[in-house]
Design an enzyme around this catalytic site. Structure first.
Site, PDB file in Angstrom:
ATOM      1  N   CYS A  43      -2.195   1.378  -4.067  1.00  0.00           N
ATOM      2  CA  CYS A  43      -0.944   2.051  -4.441  1.00  0.00           C
ATOM      3  C   CYS A  43      -0.939   2.447  -5.904  1.00  0.00           C
ATOM      4  O   CYS A  43       0.026   3.037  -6.386  1.00  0.00           O
ATOM      5  CB  CYS A  43       0.284   1.231  -4.070  1.00  0.00           C
TER       6      CYS A  43
ATOM      7  N   CYS B 294       3.186   0.486  -8.233  1.00  0.00           N
ATOM      8  CA  CYS B 294       3.662  -0.869  -7.988  1.00  0.00           C
ATOM      9  C   CYS B 294       4.305  -1.426  -9.251  1.00  0.00           C
ATOM     10  O   CYS B 294       3.681  -1.438 -10.305  1.00  0.00           O
ATOM     11  CB  CYS B 294       2.510  -1.773  -7.574  1.00  0.00           C
TER      12      CYS B 294
ATOM     13  N   CYS C 110       0.870  -1.171   0.000  1.00  0.00           N
ATOM     14  CA  CYS C 110       0.000   0.000   0.000  1.00  0.00           C
ATOM     15  C   CYS C 110       0.913   1.229   0.000  1.00  0.00           C
ATOM     16  O   CYS C 110       2.129   1.100  -0.036  1.00  0.00           O
ATOM     17  CB  CYS C 110      -1.003  -0.002   1.150  1.00  0.00           C
TER      18      CYS C 110
END
Length: 138
Positions: free
Chosen positions: A86, A90, A12
């Protein structure tokens, strides 16, 4: 020959709430049958105290947990990468399984608001363990 443990990375933004709770539940429930990591695309200075308190209420100690930065190496070393808000930060590598768990962000919330998030994470983690074929106590 050693048996390959499945490896899961929870990601996250701040690695201070959702991903920390998910990693703690997975480690607690899997009992060493899964390699567990968590990280944040912009890690906070500390884990959310309301998340630590909410997890302690269900017997999971996160008091020693610290936010960690997301690295390409952590993604490469994981079989399953679970993101929690996120977005595009990522990294994506071929051959990895990616899941996105849509959960409210506990940042700035009190423990009462964190409890339903914690409970949702526990159910998602239990489902993941079933998919991985890891047997856990009820």
């Amino acid at each position: 020959m050693s048996e390959h443990l499945p490896s899961v990375l929870f990601v996250c933004v701040h690695n201070a709430g959702r991903s920390q709770m998910a990693a703690a539940f997975l480690a607690h429930l899997a009992g060493g049958a899964v390699e567990v990591r968590s990280a944040g695309s912009a890690p906070a200075d500390a884990v959310n105290p309301a998340a630590v308190e909410a997890m302690a209420e269900v017997g999971v100690d996160m008091s020693a947990s610290r936010p960690k930065p997301l690295t390409d190496d952590a993604v490469r070393a994981s079989d399953v990468v679970i993101t929690m808000g996120c977005g595009d930060t990522c990294p994506v590598f071929p051959g990895k399984r990616y899941l996105d768990w849509r959960l409210d962000d506990p940042a700035g919330q009190g423990v009462a608001a964190v409890r339903p998030i914690r409970d949702a994470i526990e159910q998602l983690v239990r489902g993941l363990l079933a998919e991985l074929g890891v047997v856990v106590a009820p």
